[in-house]
Design a protein around this motif. Structure first.
Motif, mmCIF file in Angstrom:
data_model
loop_
_atom_site.group_PDB
_atom_site.id
_atom_site.type_symbol
_atom_site.label_atom_id
_atom_site.label_comp_id
_atom_site.label_asym_id
_atom_site.label_seq_id
_atom_site.Cartn_x
_atom_site.Cartn_y
_atom_site.Cartn_z
ATOM 1 N N SER A 113 0.844 -1.195 0.000
ATOM 2 C CA SER A 113 0.000 0.000 0.000
ATOM 3 C C SER A 113 0.881 1.246 0.000
ATOM 4 C CB SER A 113 -0.958 -0.008 1.188
ATOM 5 O OG SER A 113 -0.219 -0.162 2.379
ATOM 6 N N TYR A 140 -10.526 -0.231 -2.159
ATOM 7 C CA TYR A 140 -9.716 0.746 -1.440
ATOM 8 C C TYR A 140 -10.409 1.257 -0.191
ATOM 9 C CZ TYR A 140 -7.311 0.295 -5.799
ATOM 10 O OH TYR A 140 -6.656 -0.241 -6.881
ATOM 11 N N GLN A 141 -11.371 0.478 0.306
ATOM 12 C CA GLN A 141 -12.084 0.899 1.511
ATOM 13 C C GLN A 141 -11.095 1.120 2.639
ATOM 14 O OE1 GLN A 141 -15.227 -1.779 2.440
ATOM 15 N NE2 GLN A 141 -16.592 -0.924 0.893
ATOM 16 N N GLY A 142 -11.165 2.330 3.215
ATOM 17 C CA GLY A 142 -10.269 2.638 4.321
ATOM 18 C C GLY A 142 -8.851 2.956 3.901
ATOM 19 N N GLN A 143 -8.599 2.953 2.572
ATOM 20 C CA GLN A 143 -7.241 3.268 2.109
ATOM 21 C C GLN A 143 -7.219 4.533 1.270
ATOM 22 O OE1 GLN A 143 -5.655 -0.206 0.030
ATOM 23 N NE2 GLN A 143 -7.077 -1.439 1.198
ATOM 24 N N GLY A 144 -8.383 5.165 1.143
ATOM 25 C CA GLY A 144 -8.493 6.275 0.193
ATOM 26 C C GLY A 144 -7.823 7.560 0.637
ATOM 27 N N GLU A 145 -7.638 7.711 1.939
ATOM 28 C CA GLU A 145 -7.107 9.013 2.411
ATOM 29 C C GLU A 145 -5.612 8.936 2.641
ATOM 30 O OE1 GLU A 145 -9.346 11.599 2.660
ATOM 31 O OE2 GLU A 145 -10.748 10.169 1.828
ATOM 32 N N TRP A 166 2.015 4.624 -6.931
ATOM 33 C CA TRP A 166 2.318 3.316 -6.357
ATOM 34 C C TRP A 166 1.101 2.385 -6.374
ATOM 35 C CZ3 TRP A 166 6.916 1.403 -5.804
ATOM 36 C CH2 TRP A 166 7.099 0.253 -5.012
ATOM 37 N N THR A 167 -0.068 2.955 -6.085
ATOM 38 C CA THR A 167 -1.325 2.190 -6.157
ATOM 39 C C THR A 167 -2.381 3.072 -6.833
ATOM 40 O OG1 THR A 167 -2.415 2.964 -4.129
ATOM 41 C CG2 THR A 167 -0.785 1.195 -3.881
ATOM 42 N N ALA A 205 -5.137 3.854 -5.182
ATOM 43 C CA ALA A 205 -5.974 4.344 -4.081
ATOM 44 C C ALA A 205 -6.333 5.820 -4.258
ATOM 45 C CB ALA A 205 -5.270 4.127 -2.739
ATOM 46 N N HIS A 206 -5.432 6.612 -4.882
ATOM 47 C CA HIS A 206 -5.703 8.051 -5.047
ATOM 48 C C HIS A 206 -6.928 8.303 -5.933
ATOM 49 C CE1 HIS A 206 -3.386 7.015 -8.618
ATOM 50 N NE2 HIS A 206 -3.879 8.078 -9.192
ATOM 51 N N TYR A 209 -9.684 6.939 -5.519
ATOM 52 C CA TYR A 209 -10.884 6.701 -4.723
ATOM 53 C C TYR A 209 -10.872 7.481 -3.417
ATOM 54 C CZ TYR A 209 -11.215 3.227 -8.291
ATOM 55 O OH TYR A 209 -11.266 2.616 -9.518
ATOM 56 N N GLN A 210 -10.053 8.524 -3.360
ATOM 57 C CA GLN A 210 -10.001 9.329 -2.142
ATOM 58 C C GLN A 210 -11.386 9.845 -1.798
ATOM 59 O OE1 GLN A 210 -7.004 12.320 -2.435
ATOM 60 N NE2 GLN A 210 -5.350 10.882 -2.040
ATOM 61 N N GLY A 211 -11.808 9.536 -0.555
ATOM 62 C CA GLY A 211 -13.119 10.016 -0.112
ATOM 63 C C GLY A 211 -14.278 9.205 -0.658
ATOM 64 N N GLY A 228 -14.027 5.675 -0.583
ATOM 65 C CA GLY A 228 -13.776 4.291 -0.192
ATOM 66 C C GLY A 228 -14.816 3.689 0.737
ATOM 67 N N GLU A 229 -15.531 4.541 1.429
ATOM 68 C CA GLU A 229 -16.454 3.979 2.444
ATOM 69 C C GLU A 229 -17.864 3.884 1.891
ATOM 70 O OE1 GLU A 229 -15.060 3.017 5.443
ATOM 71 O OE2 GLU A 229 -13.222 3.546 4.455
#
Lengths: 431, 431
Positions: free
Chosen positions: A178, A426-431, B420-421, B423-424, B426-428, B430-431
């Motif tokens: 991650s 990406y749940q919980g990894q987005g920020e 790197w991933t 995840a960026h 899906y910022q905000g 992810g939940e």
């Protein structure tokens, strides 16, 4: 300093041979470029756009420093024959010579290999490339029997060996970091979760795994995602180990390990997963693999294939294919489509984890170096040198982009019960 | 009820012709399967595994209900010639006949077309499939001049027409729905952000856009990501409109719209983006497009191609290609690799947004229906019927999986400055 010790190993003989000390009289390099083989070699280096390496030809004392850039490593070539072989087929003979100590590297081995790979990439259109493309068409049958031999060569070296330097659960495929700073253990867990999330696993579902290594992913899926797994592998040692673990962890009613070829998978499943097997299937068998997947995946099923790949078709490094991974071939995405297109599987998601494999290999290499004395006792010094070169070379190949790592998620053509977006990964990894 | 009105339109003549009422005497269907053409048609329906459609042959009154399933629509075929054409080449003639009212659909047009597409997919291996594969090899030159004509045919219909039913910013490509319930406007904004995030845009960077539509993405990138954009398009009407908007929004110093072919892109950029152009490039020009990208992308550059695609090679629906999109072709991922492989671009991420395009088309079709009277006044009823069929047919094709939507992110072979991933993205979210 470590690499310096390696260099000295040559003098104390890595494989018991008497070192050839012919010409070990460090002369001033001749003004006109030296010997004929030296001149040939310089021409080769020029074609490579002058890699940042300082070469020493041990028999003549000739030194070939890089032009206008500081070297990342000092590479000593022991004798004339080694140099000539290197000029003729660097792809194969660098590894052969390094293994037995006829080539020695002082400095950073990974950076040295990166420099060589980058240089070779610049030599496109020349004789080397043509030879490579001829080799590309070479048939590798990978029949069930040949596949068993090939897999035995690598994976049945001994579980004790792999235990020395893999993570505690023995995951021998690209991890998922991650961030680059997480531990290898964390990254391997994250990879398994990443795969399970992509597959959209639901409790009670059934999963078939093609090529399950030491069984960690199957156990992870059963424990954390509530699925039943049937996992196939033709490595006898790995299957024995995996079965013991399933029993010890009380998961043997959830996970069945089958010592058999992927071609013999039967039954119908909600998901298919294959992590690090496609490299060993051989491209002439991709359509056969697709047929197996079509046969065993329910219409609502999802599949994931995780494989080393290429951006352009090119055979596996000749030395790796010969000494480390017989029958292996990293496909391009185009080639992988032979698995999917005949049955119109829809590719849903492709993720390239190239830098993650470079990082995984960095961990493996560091762990391997920590136990290299132990490995030398179990096998011999040549074995240590070959595995060092294989790990360092793989790290370099992923770093410079010679190798890619593709995770391909797919489903049947009419499956609309697929996740709407990838946000759930990406749940919980987005920020 | 709306569709019922459509059916009545036939009686009041969509194109001014006198309806052929021959045989409009609703007889009891003959016991032995009716007319020869009726029997041929029944055989065709059997090959399609019996779609859930109720057919009426208007000239004979023959009724062909589905077997054992309720129909999703009632399809009336006006005359014998229409039916025979339909049997010979349904791909082309369904659209032709629907356009002029020789085929009428009561019930849900989208579901009707889904049923037909699913049925046709089951007819694999027969004469239709063979004819399709012959057409597949048909050359479509798409030279710069031909491309201009093709694009003019569709995109220069008139900005006023598209304004009637597209979102307010006139985005005429697949939107991105974080959930199926968001509005079209929100989903088009989300799509632009999704693309910009994938491209990892940084303020001050330069972007070239190949095929920019009415210019909304270029403006969005400039306003929200601080980049300078050079956007190419060969649709005269679109470029005029886009330039006006850039001026009105005070972004004309940040965004330059160039009325020219992608082949004439010059300069070097940090990113390349092309949303909805590849479909019009033609697969024989993919390598040329790759050459352009290689020429104009910096070594650290990223590129994104967003295109309609297929899971298996197959030409564009013949009617759509003839009446709506001349020269268009949705490629497979395999075919798309012609853009990337010659220069060893590394594919970093492929996302399939098939269901998002079905949802986008659902919005467009509903908006189009709301203004259909207005469109009929601007053009004619045939135009309305053709566009209705095109929008409904496209929605059906994405829903059943005949069409895919691929977003392909790529970069040069040695670019390690990539995220790197993912995840960026899906910022905000992810939940």
């Amino acid at each position: 300093m470590k690499k310096k010790t390696d260099f000295l190993d040559v003098a104390v003989q890595p494989d018991g041979r008497v070192p050839k000390l012919t010409g070990l009289n460090f002369r001033i390099p001749p003004a006109e470029g030296g010997s004929i083989e030296g001149r040939l070699f310089r021409r080769m280096l020029k074609e490579m756009d002058g890699p940042p390496l300082h070469f020493v030809l041990l028999w003549s004392g000739e030194e070939i420093p890089p032009l206008n850039i500081p070297p990342v490593a000092r590479v000593t070539i022991r004798d004339r024959v080694t140099l000539l072989k290197l000029i003729i087929n660097p792809d194969l003979h660098f590894g052969n010579a390094y293994g037995v100590g006829d080539i020695e590297v002082e400095g950073d081995l990974v950076q040295c290999l990166e420099a060589i790979y980058r240089g070779v990439a610049r030599m496109s259109g020349n004789a080397y490339t043509k030879r490579l493309s001829r080799r590309l068409n070479k048939k590798r049958p990978n029949t069930a029997a040949q596949a068993r031999d090939n897999i035995h060569h690598h994976y049945d070296i001994g579980n004790e060996f792999y235990k020395l330097w893999l993570d505690e659960r023995m995951v021998y495929t690209c991890a998922y970091f991650s961030t680059p700073s997480v531990t290898l253990e964390e990254a391997q867990t994250a990879k398994m979760d990443h795969v399970c999330r992509k597959l959209w696993l639901k409790p009670g579902e059934t999963v078939v795994e093609a090529g399950c290594g030491w069984g960690s992913l199957a156990l992870h899926m059963a424990r954390h995602y509530g699925v039943k797994v049937k996992a196939f592998n033709i490595s006898h040692q790995q299957v024995l180990y995996a079965r013991e673990r399933a029993k010890a962890e009380g998961l043997d009613s959830k996970v069945e390990y089958v010592e058999d070829d992927y071609r013999n998978i039967s039954g119908q499943f909600d998901a298919l997963v294959s992590v690090g097997m496609l490299e060993h299937v051989g491209k002439e068998h991709y359509q056969e693999l697709g047929d197996v997947i079509h046969r065993c995946l329910k219409p609502s099923g999802r599949g994931l294939i995780h494989s080393i790949g290429r951006s352009k078709a090119c055979p596996m490094n000749a030395w790796v294919e010969k000494r480390i991974f017989p029958g292996a071939y990293p496909p391009t995405l185009r080639e992988m489509m032979d698995v999917f297109e005949p049955w119109e599987f829809a590719v849903l998601d492709v993720e390239n984890l190239r830098l993650h494999y470079a990082k995984t290999l960095e961990h493996w290499l560091a762990r391997f170096e920590r136990v290299s004395e132990r490995v030398a006792e179990m096998y011999d010094r040549r074995f240590v040198r070959e595995w060092r070169l294989y790990l360092a070379g793989s790290q370099a190949a992923f770093t410079v982009g010679d190798l890619q790592l593709f995770q391909v998620l797919f489903s049947g053509p009419a499956n609309n019960a697929i996740p709407w977006t990838r946000a759930h990964l990406y749940q919980g990894q987005g920020e």
